[in-house]
Design a protein around this motif. Structure first.
Motif, PDB file in Angstrom:
ATOM      1  N   UNK A   1      43.406 -23.033   1.360  1.00  0.00           N
ATOM      2  CA  UNK A   1      43.686 -23.673   0.075  1.00  0.00           C
ATOM      3  C   UNK A   1      42.654 -24.768  -0.191  1.00  0.00           C
ATOM      4  N   UNK A   2      41.915 -24.699  -1.312  1.00  0.00           N
ATOM      5  CA  UNK A   2      40.908 -25.724  -1.628  1.00  0.00           C
ATOM      6  C   UNK A   2      41.567 -26.995  -2.162  1.00  0.00           C
ATOM      7  N   UNK A   3      41.513 -28.068  -1.379  1.00  0.00           N
ATOM      8  CA  UNK A   3      42.162 -29.322  -1.755  1.00  0.00           C
ATOM      9  C   UNK A   3      41.258 -30.509  -1.422  1.00  0.00           C
ATOM     10  N   UNK A   4      41.372 -31.545  -2.246  1.00  0.00           N
ATOM     11  CA  UNK A   4      40.702 -32.816  -1.987  1.00  0.00           C
ATOM     12  C   UNK A   4      41.604 -33.953  -2.444  1.00  0.00           C
ATOM     13  N   UNK A   5      41.558 -35.088  -1.762  1.00  0.00           N
ATOM     14  CA  UNK A   5      42.348 -36.235  -2.205  1.00  0.00           C
ATOM     15  C   UNK A   5      41.619 -36.994  -3.314  1.00  0.00           C
ATOM     16  N   UNK A   6      42.375 -37.769  -4.068  1.00  0.00           N
ATOM     17  CA  UNK A   6      41.752 -38.606  -5.101  1.00  0.00           C
ATOM     18  C   UNK A   6      40.776 -39.579  -4.436  1.00  0.00           C
ATOM     19  N   UNK A   7      39.783 -39.973  -5.216  1.00  0.00           N
ATOM     20  CA  UNK A   7      38.798 -40.919  -4.704  1.00  0.00           C
ATOM     21  C   UNK A   7      37.564 -40.278  -4.118  1.00  0.00           C
ATOM     22  N   UNK A   8      37.600 -38.973  -3.856  1.00  0.00           N
ATOM     23  CA  UNK A   8      36.425 -38.310  -3.283  1.00  0.00           C
ATOM     24  C   UNK A   8      35.420 -37.991  -4.391  1.00  0.00           C
ATOM     25  N   UNK A   9      34.147 -37.939  -4.077  1.00  0.00           N
ATOM     26  CA  UNK A   9      33.123 -37.662  -5.091  1.00  0.00           C
ATOM     27  C   UNK A   9      33.104 -36.183  -5.469  1.00  0.00           C
ATOM     28  N   UNK A  10      32.589 -35.908  -6.645  1.00  0.00           N
ATOM     29  CA  UNK A  10      32.505 -34.541  -7.143  1.00  0.00           C
ATOM     30  C   UNK A  10      31.599 -33.668  -6.290  1.00  0.00           C
ATOM     31  N   UNK A  11      30.684 -34.269  -5.567  1.00  0.00           N
ATOM     32  CA  UNK A  11      29.816 -33.471  -4.695  1.00  0.00           C
ATOM     33  C   UNK A  11      30.661 -32.729  -3.654  1.00  0.00           C
ATOM     34  N   UNK A  12      31.708 -33.369  -3.152  1.00  0.00           N
ATOM     35  CA  UNK A  12      32.587 -32.711  -2.191  1.00  0.00           C
ATOM     36  C   UNK A  12      33.437 -31.646  -2.880  1.00  0.00           C
ATOM     37  N   UNK A  13      33.798 -31.905  -4.133  1.00  0.00           N
ATOM     38  CA  UNK A  13      34.595 -30.928  -4.872  1.00  0.00           C
ATOM     39  C   UNK A  13      33.822 -29.632  -5.064  1.00  0.00           C
ATOM     40  N   UNK A  14      32.547 -29.757  -5.405  1.00  0.00           N
ATOM     41  CA  UNK A  14      31.716 -28.563  -5.604  1.00  0.00           C
ATOM     42  C   UNK A  14      31.598 -27.782  -4.303  1.00  0.00           C
ATOM     43  N   UNK A  15      31.441 -28.490  -3.195  1.00  0.00           N
ATOM     44  CA  UNK A  15      31.348 -27.814  -1.897  1.00  0.00           C
ATOM     45  C   UNK A  15      32.655 -27.105  -1.568  1.00  0.00           C
ATOM     46  N   UNK A  16      33.777 -27.782  -1.811  1.00  0.00           N
ATOM     47  CA  UNK A  16      35.085 -27.182  -1.530  1.00  0.00           C
ATOM     48  C   UNK A  16      35.332 -25.950  -2.405  1.00  0.00           C
ATOM     49  N   UNK A  17      34.972 -26.045  -3.666  1.00  0.00           N
ATOM     50  CA  UNK A  17      35.131 -24.906  -4.578  1.00  0.00           C
ATOM     51  C   UNK A  17      34.308 -23.716  -4.110  1.00  0.00           C
ATOM     52  N   UNK A  18      33.086 -23.975  -3.697  1.00  0.00           N
ATOM     53  CA  UNK A  18      32.178 -22.894  -3.296  1.00  0.00           C
ATOM     54  C   UNK A  18      32.596 -22.274  -1.971  1.00  0.00           C
ATOM     55  N   UNK A  19      32.994 -23.101  -1.029  1.00  0.00           N
ATOM     56  CA  UNK A  19      33.303 -22.584   0.303  1.00  0.00           C
ATOM     57  C   UNK A  19      34.602 -21.782   0.332  1.00  0.00           C
ATOM     58  N   UNK A  20      35.570 -22.161  -0.490  1.00  0.00           N
ATOM     59  CA  UNK A  20      36.858 -21.450  -0.489  1.00  0.00           C
ATOM     60  C   UNK A  20      36.841 -20.220  -1.404  1.00  0.00           C
ATOM     61  N   UNK A  21      35.940 -20.215  -2.367  1.00  0.00           N
ATOM     62  CA  UNK A  21      35.733 -19.007  -3.159  1.00  0.00           C
ATOM     63  C   UNK A  21      36.734 -18.717  -4.258  1.00  0.00           C
ATOM     64  N   UNK A  22      37.513 -19.724  -4.677  1.00  0.00           N
ATOM     65  CA  UNK A  22      38.483 -19.489  -5.743  1.00  0.00           C
ATOM     66  C   UNK A  22      38.020 -20.031  -7.093  1.00  0.00           C
ATOM     67  N   UNK A  23      36.881 -20.744  -7.099  1.00  0.00           N
ATOM     68  CA  UNK A  23      36.397 -21.311  -8.355  1.00  0.00           C
ATOM     69  C   UNK A  23      37.257 -22.448  -8.848  1.00  0.00           C
ATOM     70  N   UNK A  24      38.002 -23.074  -7.950  1.00  0.00           N
ATOM     71  CA  UNK A  24      38.889 -24.163  -8.330  1.00  0.00           C
ATOM     72  C   UNK A  24      39.158 -25.011  -7.095  1.00  0.00           C
ATOM     73  N   UNK A  25      39.478 -26.270  -7.307  1.00  0.00           N
ATOM     74  CA  UNK A  25      39.894 -27.145  -6.217  1.00  0.00           C
ATOM     75  C   UNK A  25      41.066 -27.980  -6.732  1.00  0.00           C
TER      76      UNK A  25
END
Length: 336
Positions: free
Chosen positions: A225-249
């Motif tokens: 499941x692609x998840x991130x906590x609040x406060x993290x930068x968008x750079x991590x969001x893009x990595x999470x979206x790409x690595x999990x492969x769902x096009x969403x975080x």
């Protein structure tokens, strides 16, 4: 000769369409006559209720039997009952007379079908029922017939014209028998409180089985499941979206509850030079559409189509993310 054949075919098509129209009209009129019979014949209505209570209160199984077209209809009635929580099976009267009656006990209920009510092959079953006190429900169209007179509950149908122009081939009559059988099966289903989950138990295979699966059975969970906590930068969001492969975080708050999602569309809407430095909560879409894990897969597909989304997060009662479901998961399972 080719031209004459085309003309003949044209005349034949017209005649065939007329025939089809007459059959459908006759069938429609037959069902209407049955519905009217339910509201105008108190004996018939009371008998239906009696049959439902008799079958519903029995501790055994429903044994259905009939000959010819009534036999074919009987097989369908038994199959429908069996798939909706009423233990039932079909026995051919000839086989019954050669040993299969040994499967019938006094705790069972016999449903015997015969439009005329005078089918000789059912005689041995009636005799056996009387001898061993097996209750009989009959479906026929003659109240004075041998079958009706020897039944504990006689469901006497209205006499309707057959679609067959000679009035011989069972057509409308067979349809009325089937309609009554379906009515009994569904009334028993509702009386028992038979749920979609119960239905799933008897239909594990095929498209129907896929539609009856629950969302949590098809969802991706845990580390997928692609998840991130609040406060993290968008750079991590893009990595999470790409690595999990769902096009969403999914974005969760300090307590772990899902409060927003970031999709490809959000990225496009916030495209700027400093996008990767922004905190995820500034880019996310709040109040995302979510689903519970105990929802049927067919309902999830309908929800996705209605709201034009391809991904849903599963959440529990506290709003905590429990999984993620992609429309492709539903398609692979054969839900669509």
């Amino acid at each position: 000769m080719g031209l004459r054949q085309v003309k003949a075919d044209g005349q034949s098509r017209s005649a065939m369409l007329d025939s089809i129209g007459r059959t459908l009209t006759t069938a429609t009129n037959g069902i209407k006559a049955l519905a009217d019979h339910l509201t105008t014949d108190e004996v018939f209505a009371r008998s239906l209720v009696d049959a439902i209570e008799l079958i519903g209160d029995s501790e055994g199984r429903v044994v259905v039997s009939g000959v010819g077209k009534s036999g074919h209809i009987g097989r369908k009635i038994a199959a429908t009952m069996a798939s909706t929580g009423t233990s039932a099976y079909f026995v051919h009267p000839t086989e019954a007379s050669h040993g299969d009656l040994g499967m019938v006990t006094s705790q069972d209920v016999l449903i015997l079908l015969s439009w005329s009510g005078e089918t000789a092959e059912l005689g041995n079953m009636l005799t056996y029922a009387k001898r061993f006190k097996v209750p009989v429900v009959s479906i026929c169209a003659n109240r004075d017939s041998i079958l009706a007179r020897n039944s504990d509950v006689a469901l006497v149908l209205p006499k309707v014209p057959e679609a067959c122009p000679h009035g011989l081939a069972p057509t409308t009559s067979a349809m009325l028998q089937l309609a009554v059988g379906d009515a009994l099966a569904i009334a028993l289903l509702e009386r028992r409180g038979f749920s979609a989950e119960d239905f799933k138990t008897f239909h594990p295979g095929g498209k129907l089985g896929a539609q009856l699966r629950l969302v949590h059975e098809l969802a991706h969970v845990a580390e997928q499941v692609p998840l991130l906590p609040v406060g993290r930068p968008m750079s991590e969001a893009v990595i999470e979206m790409s690595s999990k492969g769902f096009g969403v975080v999914g974005i969760v708050d300090e307590g772990g509850a899902l409060i927003g999602v970031i999709t490809d569309g959000d990225l496009r809407r916030h495209m700027a030079g400093d996008l990767l430095l922004q905190p995820v909560e500034d880019v996310m879409s709040r109040n995302p559409r979510v689903i519970k894990g105990d929802v049927l897969a067919s309902a999830a597909m309908e929800f996705m189509q209605e709201h034009k989304v391809t991904v849903l997060f599963l959440v529990d009662d506290a709003g905590l993310p429990a999984g993620i479901l992609h429309i492709h998961d539903l398609l692979r399972a054969g839900v669509a």
